[in-house]
Motif scaffolding. Structure first.
Motif, PDB file in Angstrom:
ATOM      1  N   GLY A  67       0.844  -0.912  -0.100  1.00 42.84           N
ATOM      2  CA  GLY A  67       0.288   0.280  -0.216  1.00 42.84           C
ATOM      3  C   GLY A  67       0.772   0.994   0.000  1.00 42.84           C
ATOM      4  N   ILE A  68       1.948   0.935   0.958  1.00 44.57           N
ATOM      5  CA  ILE A  68       2.837   2.285   0.840  1.00 44.57           C
ATOM      6  C   ILE A  68       4.723   2.121  -0.094  1.00 44.57           C
ATOM      7  N   TRP A  69       5.108   1.142   0.167  1.00 46.54           N
ATOM      8  CA  TRP A  69       6.207   1.182  -0.191  1.00 46.54           C
ATOM      9  C   TRP A  69       5.908   1.068  -1.822  1.00 46.54           C
ATOM     10  N   TRP A  70       5.984   0.146  -2.788  1.00 43.82           N
ATOM     11  CA  TRP A  70       6.347  -0.458  -4.092  1.00 43.82           C
ATOM     12  C   TRP A  70       5.233   0.783  -5.103  1.00 43.82           C
ATOM     13  N   PRO A  71       3.820   1.328  -4.455  1.00 45.20           N
ATOM     14  CA  PRO A  71       3.543   2.726  -5.024  1.00 45.20           C
ATOM     15  C   PRO A  71       4.580   4.235  -5.414  1.00 45.20           C
ATOM     16  N   PHE A  72       4.728   3.644  -3.640  1.00 46.84           N
ATOM     17  CA  PHE A  72       5.500   5.338  -4.035  1.00 46.84           C
ATOM     18  C   PHE A  72       7.201   5.249  -4.199  1.00 46.84           C
ATOM     19  N   VAL A  73       7.487   4.507  -4.223  1.00 50.08           N
ATOM     20  CA  VAL A  73       9.103   3.981  -5.014  1.00 50.08           C
ATOM     21  C   VAL A  73       8.916   3.974  -5.548  1.00 50.08           C
ATOM     22  N   ILE A  74       7.689   3.441  -7.347  1.00 47.37           N
ATOM     23  CA  ILE A  74       7.534   3.909  -8.002  1.00 47.37           C
ATOM     24  C   ILE A  74       7.061   5.279  -8.425  1.00 47.37           C
ATOM     25  N   LEU A  75       6.445   6.374  -7.496  1.00 49.68           N
ATOM     26  CA  LEU A  75       6.304   7.567  -7.858  1.00 49.68           C
ATOM     27  C   LEU A  75       7.252   8.260  -7.796  1.00 49.68           C
ATOM     28  N   SER A  76       8.291   8.199  -6.612  1.00 46.39           N
ATOM     29  CA  SER A  76       9.737   8.471  -6.179  1.00 46.39           C
ATOM     30  C   SER A  76      10.401   8.876  -7.636  1.00 46.39           C
ATOM     31  N   MET A  77      10.817   8.125  -8.654  1.00 44.54           N
ATOM     32  CA  MET A  77      11.401   7.741  -8.894  1.00 44.54           C
ATOM     33  C   MET A  77      11.242   8.807 -10.650  1.00 44.54           C
ATOM     34  N   LEU A  78      10.023   9.339 -10.899  1.00 42.55           N
ATOM     35  CA  LEU A  78       9.561  10.021 -11.217  1.00 42.55           C
ATOM     36  C   LEU A  78      10.435  12.114 -10.631  1.00 42.55           C
ATOM     37  N   PHE A  79      10.305  11.709  -9.629  1.00 37.88           N
ATOM     38  CA  PHE A  79      11.140  13.287  -8.732  1.00 37.88           C
ATOM     39  C   PHE A  79      12.379  13.056  -8.269  1.00 37.88           C
ATOM     40  N   ILE A  80      12.696  12.217  -8.098  1.00 41.50           N
ATOM     41  CA  ILE A  80      14.216  12.267  -7.448  1.00 41.50           C
ATOM     42  C   ILE A  80      14.967  11.568  -7.561  1.00 41.50           C
ATOM     43  N   GLY A  81      14.195  10.198  -8.800  1.00 42.40           N
ATOM     44  CA  GLY A  81      15.581   9.692  -9.807  1.00 42.40           C
ATOM     45  C   GLY A  81      15.598   8.352  -9.030  1.00 42.40           C
ATOM     46  N   ARG A  82      16.396   7.538  -8.280  1.00 42.33           N
ATOM     47  CA  ARG A  82      16.224   6.006  -8.103  1.00 42.33           C
ATOM     48  C   ARG A  82      17.060   6.343  -7.129  1.00 42.33           C
ATOM     49  N   ILE A  83      17.224   7.613  -5.705  1.00 43.09           N
ATOM     50  CA  ILE A  83      17.338   7.282  -4.287  1.00 43.09           C
ATOM     51  C   ILE A  83      17.223   6.729  -3.440  1.00 43.09           C
ATOM     52  N   TRP A  84      15.438   5.484  -3.862  1.00 42.44           N
ATOM     53  CA  TRP A  84      15.878   5.092  -3.535  1.00 42.44           C
ATOM     54  C   TRP A  84      16.834   3.380  -3.672  1.00 42.44           C
ATOM     55  N   CYS A  85      17.114   3.848  -4.732  1.00 39.75           N
ATOM     56  CA  CYS A  85      18.192   2.773  -4.587  1.00 39.75           C
ATOM     57  C   CYS A  85      19.300   2.717  -4.203  1.00 39.75           C
ATOM     58  N   GLY A  86      19.711   3.738  -3.989  1.00 40.89           N
ATOM     59  CA  GLY A  86      21.127   4.718  -3.765  1.00 40.89           C
ATOM     60  C   GLY A  86      20.675   4.789  -2.328  1.00 40.89           C
ATOM     61  N   VAL A  87      20.230   4.803  -1.472  1.00 42.34           N
ATOM     62  CA  VAL A  87      20.019   5.010   0.173  1.00 42.34           C
ATOM     63  C   VAL A  87      19.288   4.962   0.865  1.00 42.34           C
ATOM     64  N   PHE A  88      17.990   3.480   0.307  1.00 43.67           N
ATOM     65  CA  PHE A  88      16.695   3.349   1.162  1.00 43.67           C
ATOM     66  C   PHE A  88      16.698   1.720   0.962  1.00 43.67           C
ATOM     67  N   CYS A  89      17.047   1.302   0.156  1.00 47.48           N
ATOM     68  CA  CYS A  89      16.813  -0.246  -0.791  1.00 47.48           C
ATOM     69  C   CYS A  89      17.182  -1.249   0.369  1.00 47.48           C
ATOM     70  N   PRO A  90      16.495  -1.533   0.668  1.00 46.25           N
ATOM     71  CA  PRO A  90      17.646  -2.839   1.508  1.00 46.25           C
ATOM     72  C   PRO A  90      18.279  -4.189   0.882  1.00 46.25           C
ATOM     73  N   GLU A  91      17.428  -4.888  -0.101  1.00 48.01           N
ATOM     74  CA  GLU A  91      18.421  -5.497  -0.757  1.00 48.01           C
ATOM     75  C   GLU A  91      19.418  -5.487  -1.374  1.00 48.01           C
ATOM     76  N   GLY A  92      19.111  -3.885  -2.059  1.00 48.06           N
ATOM     77  CA  GLY A  92      20.849  -3.620  -2.293  1.00 48.06           C
ATOM     78  C   GLY A  92      21.939  -3.168  -1.141  1.00 48.06           C
TER      79      GLY A  92
END
Length: 458
Positions: A67-92
């Motif tokens: 409900g939160i993680w996946w839809p808003f990670v998708i949305l974040s790509m349009l506004f701040i690029g892949r900061i999720w990947c570099g800062v927040f992604c637990p798998e990475g």
């Protein structure tokens, strides 16, 4: 004003580079929360129907992930690029940690670098998630998300050293993030002139987890935005840019990866539409009933029994939710059929436009104009789960139909504008450009219509 914005954005990149300890702390906090919400709920009983999100850990974890993680990670790509990947992604973070601390640093094999893995992984993961109802059950989430995390750590153990080989080549959402981040208004860029004339002290090359050539960095699509290279040789900086730049200016590439285009057309548009709409589609019901009636007429009954284990097909009798083999076949056929139908139609139309414009690179270039519509579909489809879970808790959304219509309208116009800008750069005549634009607009109609059916038509 533009100078102030540029300076502020550049300073943000510098701050991120100087405070790596803070970022690492954030990463490990996310890892701890991720593992807790992924593992613990899978050992808890199914929640009663009257339970609420905040009162039950299983429902809470379900809401956080889907409900939160996946839809808003998708949305974040349009506004701040892949900061999720570099800062927040637990798998990475876990993959990189494994690689750096205990990794065997073997040479990355050629088969692992095949550029089609993200496309295949996205389609298969999406399909498998629907077959085992990953949005509804903690065990299914643990199998898919946990399995992906474990695979990332295994790849990190064998290949690379302090890098993210899994993220670069195999992650099921890497290709999606790569494409969507092309629309982001900020990115790390390398100033070629400053790089060439750098006169400072010799600097050791910064560690780039996704293994990018920092010297040639002009956009954000493959960059994880971790900021480790910010300020390197006084040439690398986080900068604002037009949301059109990477698609319109850098999208024309003679060596474009055809698998990225297939992922966009067949996966992010076609398969995604099938995965999100089958539960509400009367066509799916008619298809399933026709097969079931044929089987009964021919005295074939075993496919109608829900005998598959839950990790192959959804099977939770206690929740009155089980798939038989016909259900599984129909779900897979509907989702993959949707991918083939939409992907083939869009591919043929784009090839027709490329032939009309007499451009060998236009097919891959123009396909990227569908990115806003694809992003809207993924976001709207995923937030349908958000809405469903909140409505179970009594939350109402009177404004939701208007918001969905606005998002579809806005992204449709965005896609059309990108197409117009791309076609404008070609040397063809005005008539050819107008006909090509009309054909592209025609391509958008079935995509929008599919989402209209899901939210209003059915």
């Amino acid at each position: 004003m533009s100078h102030i914005i540029t300076t502020a954005v550049s300073n943000l990149g510098t701050v991120m580079q100087r405070h790596r300890t803070v970022i690492q702390t954030i990463q490990w906090c996310v890892v701890a929360i991720y593992l807790f919400l992924l593992i613990v709920p899978s050992f808890l009983p199914l929640p009663p129907r009257q339970e609420h999100i905040l009162g039950n850990l299983v429902l809470f974890a379900q809401f956080v992930f889907w409900g939160i993680w996946w839809p808003f990670v998708i949305l974040s790509m349009l506004f701040i690029g892949r900061i999720w990947c570099g800062v927040f992604c637990p798998e990475g973070a876990l993959a990189e940690y494994t690689s750096r601390t205990v990794g065997r640093n073997k040479t990355i094999p050629r088969w692992l670098k095949w550029r089609g893995w993200p496309t295949v992984a996205f389609i298969l993961t999406t399909l498998y998630g629907q077959l085992i109802s990953v949005y509804d059950y903690a065990e299914a989430a643990l199998l898919i998300l946990g399995g992906s995390t474990l695979a990332a750590m295994v790849i990190g153990f064998f290949f690379g050293k302090g890098t993210r080989v899994w993220c670069r080549y195999l992650c099921p959402v890497n290709g999606v993030f790569n494409l969507l981040s092309r629309l982001a208004p900020i990115s790390f860029k390398t100033d070629q002139e400053k790089w060439a004339h750098y006169c400072g002290a010799r600097q050791e090359n910064p560690n780039c987890p996704p293994m990018i050539n920092i010297h040639q960095l002009h956009g954000v699509n493959a960059c994880h935005m971790c900021a480790r290279c910010a300020g390197f040789r006084d040439a690398v900086a986080l900068k604002p840019r037009s949301v059109m730049e990477e698609v319109v200016v850098y999208g024309e590439d003679k060596n474009a990866n055809p698998w990225e285009t297939r992922l966009l057309l067949f996966g992010m548009i076609g398969v995604a539409i099938g995965a999100f709409t089958w539960t509400v589609s009367p066509w799916f019901v008619t298809f399933k009933q026709a097969i079931a009636e044929w089987l009964v007429d021919h005295n074939i009954f075993w496919p109608l029994d829900p005998t598959a284990p839950w990790w192959i097909l959804t099977n939770h009798p206690a929740n009155n939710d089980s798939f038989n083999w016909v259900d599984g076949f129909c779900v897979a056929s509907y989702i993959l059929g949707s991918g083939v139908l939409f992907g083939t139609f869009l591919t043929l139309m784009l090839w027709a436009i490329a032939s009309l414009m007499r451009s060998s690179t236009l097919y891959h270039h123009l396909a990227q104009a569908f990115l806003p519509l694809a992003a809207a579909g993924l976001f709207l489809g995923l937030t349908a789960t958000t809405v469903k879970l909140l409505m179970y808790d009594g939350v109402t959304f009177w404004w939701l139909p208007y918001a969905r219509a606005f998002i579809l309208a806005l992204t449709s116009l965005w896609s059309l504008y990108l197409a117009a800008r791309i076609l404008q750069r070609t040397p063809a005549s005005l008539i050819r450009k107008l006909v090509s634009f009309a054909l592209f607009a025609l391509c958008c109609v079935p995509i929008v219509y599919a989402w209209w059916l899901m939210f209003w038509g059915w």
